[in-house]
Design a protein around this motif. Sequence first.
Motif, PDB file in Angstrom:
ATOM      1  N   ASP A 201      19.322   4.704  12.805  1.00  0.00           N
ATOM      2  CA  ASP A 201      17.895   5.018  12.848  1.00  0.00           C
ATOM      3  C   ASP A 201      17.065   4.053  13.680  1.00  0.00           C
ATOM      4  O   ASP A 201      16.116   4.452  14.348  1.00  0.00           O
ATOM      5  CB  ASP A 201      17.330   5.046  11.424  1.00  0.00           C
ATOM      6  N   LEU A 202      17.410   2.762  13.634  1.00  0.00           N
ATOM      7  CA  LEU A 202      16.573   1.746  14.248  1.00  0.00           C
ATOM      8  C   LEU A 202      17.383   0.728  15.047  1.00  0.00           C
ATOM      9  O   LEU A 202      18.543   0.458  14.728  1.00  0.00           O
ATOM     10  CB  LEU A 202      15.772   0.986  13.175  1.00  0.00           C
TER      11      LEU A 202
ATOM     12  N   HIS B 223       4.075   9.369  12.403  1.00  0.00           N
ATOM     13  CA  HIS B 223       4.670   8.047  12.543  1.00  0.00           C
ATOM     14  C   HIS B 223       3.761   6.953  11.993  1.00  0.00           C
ATOM     15  O   HIS B 223       2.533   7.050  12.043  1.00  0.00           O
ATOM     16  CB  HIS B 223       4.992   7.761  14.009  1.00  0.00           C
TER      17      HIS B 223
ATOM     18  N   HIS C  89      15.790   3.489   7.417  1.00  0.00           N
ATOM     19  CA  HIS C  89      14.547   3.231   8.143  1.00  0.00           C
ATOM     20  C   HIS C  89      13.802   1.998   7.629  1.00  0.00           C
ATOM     21  O   HIS C  89      12.643   1.793   8.000  1.00  0.00           O
ATOM     22  CB  HIS C  89      13.614   4.446   8.022  1.00  0.00           C
TER      23      HIS C  89
ATOM     24  N   TYR D 234       7.632  -0.027  17.500  1.00  0.00           N
ATOM     25  CA  TYR D 234       6.670  -0.254  16.422  1.00  0.00           C
ATOM     26  C   TYR D 234       5.979  -1.606  16.520  1.00  0.00           C
ATOM     27  O   TYR D 234       4.836  -1.751  16.092  1.00  0.00           O
ATOM     28  CB  TYR D 234       7.375  -0.145  15.066  1.00  0.00           C
TER      29      TYR D 234
ATOM     30  N   ASP E 175      15.868   7.749  17.790  1.00  0.00           N
ATOM     31  CA  ASP E 175      15.669   9.127  18.245  1.00  0.00           C
ATOM     32  C   ASP E 175      14.614   9.255  19.334  1.00  0.00           C
ATOM     33  O   ASP E 175      14.856   9.825  20.385  1.00  0.00           O
ATOM     34  CB  ASP E 175      15.300  10.027  17.064  1.00  0.00           C
ATOM     35  N   ASP E 176      13.406   8.720  19.080  1.00  0.00           N
ATOM     36  CA  ASP E 176      12.306   8.956  20.019  1.00  0.00           C
ATOM     37  C   ASP E 176      11.836   7.706  20.749  1.00  0.00           C
ATOM     38  O   ASP E 176      10.843   7.741  21.471  1.00  0.00           O
ATOM     39  CB  ASP E 176      11.121   9.629  19.319  1.00  0.00           C
TER      40      ASP E 176
ATOM     41  N   PHE F 161       9.781   2.074   8.508  1.00  0.00           N
ATOM     42  CA  PHE F 161       9.288   2.605   9.789  1.00  0.00           C
ATOM     43  C   PHE F 161       9.551   4.116   9.810  1.00  0.00           C
ATOM     44  O   PHE F 161      10.678   4.553   9.594  1.00  0.00           O
ATOM     45  CB  PHE F 161      10.014   1.936  10.954  1.00  0.00           C
TER      46      PHE F 161
ATOM     47  N   GLN G  14      12.622  -0.498  17.254  1.00  0.00           N
ATOM     48  CA  GLN G  14      12.519   0.729  18.031  1.00  0.00           C
ATOM     49  C   GLN G  14      13.336   1.831  17.363  1.00  0.00           C
ATOM     50  O   GLN G  14      14.467   1.602  16.920  1.00  0.00           O
ATOM     51  CB  GLN G  14      13.022   0.488  19.459  1.00  0.00           C
ATOM     52  N   SER G  15      12.759   3.017  17.284  1.00  0.00           N
ATOM     53  CA  SER G  15      13.484   4.140  16.695  1.00  0.00           C
ATOM     54  C   SER G  15      14.532   4.649  17.679  1.00  0.00           C
ATOM     55  O   SER G  15      14.321   4.664  18.893  1.00  0.00           O
ATOM     56  CB  SER G  15      12.521   5.272  16.321  1.00  0.00           C
TER      57      SER G  15
END
Length: 293
Positions: free
Chosen positions: A8-9, A226, A119, A32, A27-28, A292, A24-25
């Motif tokens: 996830d991160l 988010h 997360h 943060y 997936d996208d 997050f 940072q995520s």
Amino acid sequence: MIELKNDDLRVKVNEHGAELSSVQSVDDKIEYMWQADPKFWGRHAPVLFPIVGRLKDDQYTVNGKTYHMTQHGFARDMDFMVIEHEDDHAVFQLNATDETREKYPFDFDLRVSFTLEAHTLSVHYTVTNPSSDVTLPFSIGGHPAFNVPLEPGQGDFSDYFVTVAPKKAYPQIPLVGPYNDVKHEKTLNLTTPMTLDHDLFDRDALILDLDHVETTLMLSTQLNDHGVALTLQNAPYVGIWSPYPKRAPFACLEPWWGIADNVDSDGQFTHKMDLQTAGPKKSFNAGFQIRFF
């Protein structure tokens, strides 16, 4: 730079200051954490030790001797040793040195651990007193800064809000300059979300007295799904801050086990408000979690 990762991160922690520098995520690719643009504030998430905030005149007295130390202490500006590192976990260690003893006449073992699970990033502080006959006095805290907005081009500072649980009116400790003025405590109504506005910070941080009650602060927006949620189990205070009058694109949610000197401080370190202690050969533990989303 030490990296932690899961599905996830992706997390980065700098050995200098044991400072959380990036989350940072996967997936996208949302970042943060504030990226320390010195135009606004050149840090990400410093560790505050052995003081939180400012000392009166940047000095204090222990056993009749005066010592000088600047705001938030020295740990944030020192290199930590990495003593554990796995994909989802790392521990950073800082011990007293001749340099630290000139500012702070105590031996200590400070460990900051980061543990990643799904997360959520858990941050834990352990302060150990190696002395067999001296009590260790200190304060400690976190200062994580989060991008606002989280996604460039999607809203601005005023499109974000802070939601606090439990929802209630919190005692707020005002600041006079850099010092706390607890005698003139205010009340901040957080039964509804607080919309961010730079003018909220015209007298520095908003300091909530949590009375060691488990509390969650969520930074989010209605423009997307988010945000971040910071949970503290046993902290006496949390600060909410963004630099003023700069219109900085970030906000800090700061868990504190300590506070700046009082306006009436007598300079004696052992008289310091909400000072933590670790007895001989004992340890102090505290921490918080950041989710997050």
